[in-house]
Scaffold this motif. Structure first.
Motif, PDB file in Angstrom:
ATOM      1  N   SER A 235      15.093 -15.663 -20.111  1.00 17.19           N
ATOM      2  CA  SER A 235      16.048 -14.589 -20.357  1.00 17.19           C
ATOM      3  C   SER A 235      17.373 -15.017 -19.753  1.00 17.19           C
ATOM      4  N   ARG A 263      13.684 -12.739 -24.374  1.00 15.13           N
ATOM      5  CA  ARG A 263      13.960 -11.310 -24.238  1.00 15.13           C
ATOM      6  C   ARG A 263      15.212 -10.880 -25.003  1.00 15.13           C
ATOM      7  N   GLU A 264      16.149 -11.809 -25.242  1.00 12.74           N
ATOM      8  CA  GLU A 264      17.377 -11.471 -25.947  1.00 12.74           C
ATOM      9  C   GLU A 264      17.299 -11.964 -27.391  1.00 12.74           C
ATOM     10  N   LYS A 283      11.831  -5.233 -25.625  1.00 14.30           N
ATOM     11  CA  LYS A 283      11.452  -4.049 -24.863  1.00 14.30           C
ATOM     12  C   LYS A 283      10.306  -4.332 -23.894  1.00 14.30           C
ATOM     13  N   VAL A 284      10.385  -3.715 -22.729  1.00  8.74           N
ATOM     14  CA  VAL A 284       9.353  -3.913 -21.707  1.00  8.74           C
ATOM     15  C   VAL A 284       8.006  -3.410 -22.194  1.00  8.74           C
ATOM     16  N   SER A 304      16.152 -14.209 -13.649  1.00  7.62           N
ATOM     17  CA  SER A 304      17.014 -13.245 -14.325  1.00  7.62           C
ATOM     18  C   SER A 304      16.558 -11.847 -13.944  1.00  7.62           C
ATOM     19  N   LYS A 306      15.480  -9.628 -15.818  1.00  2.66           N
ATOM     20  CA  LYS A 306      14.319  -9.213 -16.592  1.00  2.66           C
ATOM     21  C   LYS A 306      13.046  -9.964 -16.203  1.00  2.66           C
ATOM     22  N   THR A 307      13.173 -10.936 -15.305  1.00  2.00           N
ATOM     23  CA  THR A 307      11.983 -11.690 -14.901  1.00  2.00           C
ATOM     24  C   THR A 307      10.966 -10.788 -14.218  1.00  2.00           C
ATOM     25  N   SER A 308      11.447  -9.848 -13.415  1.00  2.81           N
ATOM     26  CA  SER A 308      10.528  -8.969 -12.688  1.00  2.81           C
ATOM     27  C   SER A 308       9.651  -8.165 -13.637  1.00  2.81           C
ATOM     28  N   GLN A 309      10.115  -7.950 -14.865  1.00  2.00           N
ATOM     29  CA  GLN A 309       9.341  -7.157 -15.814  1.00  2.00           C
ATOM     30  C   GLN A 309       8.076  -7.879 -16.259  1.00  2.00           C
TER      31      GLN A 309
END
Length: 693
Positions: A235, A263-264, A283-284, A304, A306-309
């Protein structure tokens, strides 16, 4: 020269902008007087200039949009001025029933705004929750998208439709005959209505895309059928795609079924040629379906937001591979402790994490080498005595923290370039980091000055040039590369259409493109004289190709050093940190086999001396030792170690899955009871009875 060119372009752009605004002013005066020649000339000139700028300088017109003077406002104002002029001219009655010019003009704008709403609806129906590449998506019934001018370019649509309307109104102004305005507006209205009706066909079942639920079910079915085992998660912004692209060949070579998770949406097209399936999950909620897939390992080349997701998914083991290693703090980010393992090139990075004390345990650090460095050629000896010494100056960018030691561009760059250009037997290759100047404008300004210095020095040199056959070879290599890398997309292709066209994998395409890139780079270097300085920007020639061309590297503390050291060639590092040399070497171990340059760059002469005469080079053994310390042993090869690490991490994921299968919810209390019983037995006590509830 470059600065003068930029100023000239700016002057031309501003002149065009002022001319457009002036046309409106003249048009208003012509309508109020009224002056028919003035009104007609200004109206026609304004529309023509607007059409021209929409095609040639769309960025310039975006400045007007920011102040709410967009194309719709401009065209509406242009038509209103013409209408105002018609009211002022004797013999024309735009509001009379026999000449319904005003009514038709209002209907035309109503149709335009309705078309815009329809375009938004069509775009929304064609935005899928999942985007893929290299995956057969024929089951989704994907179709080609509508023409771009109807679906995504309302400004162009309005201007084109307005041409017959404006011409008709101006003819009415000139002749005082309302029939011309009626004809022009009728044609414009027919074009607008026809485009809207055609666009609406994309809402019919034959062209409508699959529902979101159907797309999700399709992806689940594909995951069950393909059964991926190892993937790369990425991401980031558009300029960060290189961080993922550098791992494509390594991922494709791993044992198992690889997959790329993005993710993008825009990133799907930023990933270079590969046969690995690509899945973009914005989307998560949709990302969580990976938990029920066979995917066991995800590799992360960058951190990034969004990595934690994705780290929430416990069934997958996560390894941080990074996109390069250096002594900078960013190479031992505390975020790394969120991963199950941190994969590094060699012992140096392992030591770096332990010294940084950021929470990464030594048992979670795995040394895998750098598989991507295979194309870098080893040291083949000094440059020829009567030839040129090729110096690669590849500074990094200024970073986010304002540390003057991050880049040499601001404090030392011009001195380094000046010292190198002063030597008549040096050929300089300058390759700045693409983000230079993105944070500190001083870095960008220094970069431009250095480019100008190098360009001017190159122009002052002369000598034999390669024959015309080399230029022909480069032209042929360029054509071949462009042919292989062409996407085949039409300009109006939207996300769904691109997904349709990329549903099938061309086997061997990635290898063919890499071979074409290699051929292009070889042809490029053969086409330029050995004495000519070069400023290298953009993706080609790549940095590895520049490494192979260079006799010596001058760099900053960055991953460039680690990669270049795989060749064991001499290198130098600029110290702009303000620290004494001893402290600088102690803090940054990657520079301990380098010549250290102070901001005045006075050490460049000594550097060139031992590059040309290896008997003066006292750092040979130090470079050999540092290479192994940074990159690990050469045997077994890095790719073998990398693959072994991936398989070992997969085994850990499968072992956890087996434990979870054996552990039911009812087992947890009994396990605790057993633990209490074991503890009581060790103390020779009676186990306590469980409390009644």
């Amino acid at each position: 020269m470059q600065i003068a060119g930029i100023l000239n372009r700016r002057a031309v752009q501003l002149s065009a902008l002022f001319a457009l605004l002036a046309a409106f002013a003249v048009q208003l005066v012509g309508a109020l007087l009224p002056s028919v020649p003035m009104l007609i000339t200004a109206s026609a000139a304004g529309l023509a200039l607007d059409l021209y700028l929409q095609h040639k300088q769309p960025g310039l017109l975006s400045l007007l949009s920011k102040v709410r003077f967009d194309v719709q406002t401009r065209q509406l104002l242009r038509d209103m001025f013409i209408l105002l002029g018609l009211f002022q001219i004797d013999g024309i009655a735009p509001l009379q029933e026999q000449s319904p010019i005003t009514v038709m003009l209002l209907v035309l704008y109503g149709t335009h705004f309705a078309s815009q709403a329809l375009a938004v609806l069509v775009r929304r129906t064609r935005q899928l929750p999942i985007v893929t590449r290299n995956i057969d998506a024929s089951a989704l019934g994907l179709t080609a998208g509508p023409p771009r001018i109807l679906a995504r370019r309302p400004s162009h649509r309005l201007l084109y439709v307005s041409v017959p309307a404006t011409i008709g109104l101006l003819l009415t102004t000139a002749t005082r005959d309302a029939v011309w305005g009626d004809i022009g507006l009728g044609l414009a209205l027919a074009l607008s209505l026809g485009g809207a009706v055609y666009l609406a066909t994309w809402l019919l079942p034959a062209k409508r895309t699959a529902s979101d639920d159907k797309v999700r079910e399709w992806l689940k079915s594909w995951l069950d059928e393909y059964r991926p085992t190892v993937g790369m998660y990425f991401s980031g912004g558009a300029s960060s795609a290189y961080q993922a692209n550098m791992w494509l060949s390594t991922l494709a070579a791993l044992d198992g079924k690889p997959v790329i998770i993005l993710r993008e949406r825009f990133m799907v097209q930023k990933i270079e040629a590969t046969e690995v399936p690509i899945v973009c999950i914005p989307k998560v909620a949709d990302l969580m379906m990976l938990e029920h897939s066979t995917l066991k390992v995800l590799l992360h080349p960058a951190n990034s937001g969004k990595t934690s997701q994705v780290l929430r998914i416990p069934s997958i083991k996560h390894a941080f591979t990074n996109h390069g290693e250096s002594d900078k703090l960013s190479s031992c980010n505390p975020y790394a402790k969120a991963y199950d393992e941190v994969w590094v090139a060699g012992p140096a990075a392992r030591d770096r994490y332990q010294l940084a004390d950021v929470g990464v345990e030594d048992k979670d650090v795995v040394e895998v080498g750098r598989p991507q460095l295979a194309p870098i050629k080893p040291y083949a000896g000094p440059p020829a005595k009567d030839g040129y010494t090729t110096v690669l100056y590849a500074p990094t960018w200024e970073g986010w923290d304002g540390n003057p030691g991050n880049t040499s561009v601001v404090l030392a760059g011009e001195n380094i370039v000046r010292e190198l250009l002063a030597d008549p037997k040096v050929r300089l290759i300058y390759k700045p980091h693409p983000m230079t100047g993105s944070v500190d404008k001083r870095a960008g300004e220094a970069d431009q000055r250095m480019r100008a210095m190098i360009t001017e020095a190159a122009a002052q040199r002369s000598g034999a040039r390669p024959g015309p056959e080399t230029a022909a070879a480069l032209e042929k290599a360029t054509a071949e590369l462009e042919h292989l890398t062409a996407t085949g997309f039409r300009k109006g292709a939207d996300e769904v259409e691109r997904m349709l066209l990329q549903s099938t994998v061309e086997e061997g395409r990635a290898e063919a493109i890499q071979a074409a890139v290699d051929a292009w780079e070889a042809a490029f270097w053969a086409s330029v004289p050995e004495w000519e300085h070069q400023v290298v920007v953009g993706p080609r020639p790549g940095v590895f190709s520049c490494y192979n061309e260079a006799d010596v590297l001058i760099a900053d503390v960055s991953s460039v050093i680690s990669d270049y050291l795989s060749s064991e060639k001499p290198y130098a590092v600029a110290n702009t940190s303000g620290k004494p040399e001893a402290d600088f070497i102690a803090e940054f171990p990657t520079v301990r086999a380098a010549t250290i340059l102070t901001p005045d760059a006075k050490q460049v002469g000594d550097l060139l001396a031992y590059v040309r005469d290896p008997s003066l080079d006292v750092l040979v053994q130090a470079r050999t030792e540092l290479k192994e310390h940074l990159l690990g042993p050469s045997d077994p090869p890095s790719l073998v170690r990398f693959d072994a690490a991936a398989l070992a991490l997969r085994d850990k994921a499968e072992e956890r899955a087996r434990r979870m299968e054996l552990r039911g919810e009812s087992d947890v209390p009994s396990q605790r009871g057993e633990e209490r019983a074991d503890a009581a037995e060790e103390l020779e006590l009676e186990p306590a009875e469980p409390a009644e509830v």
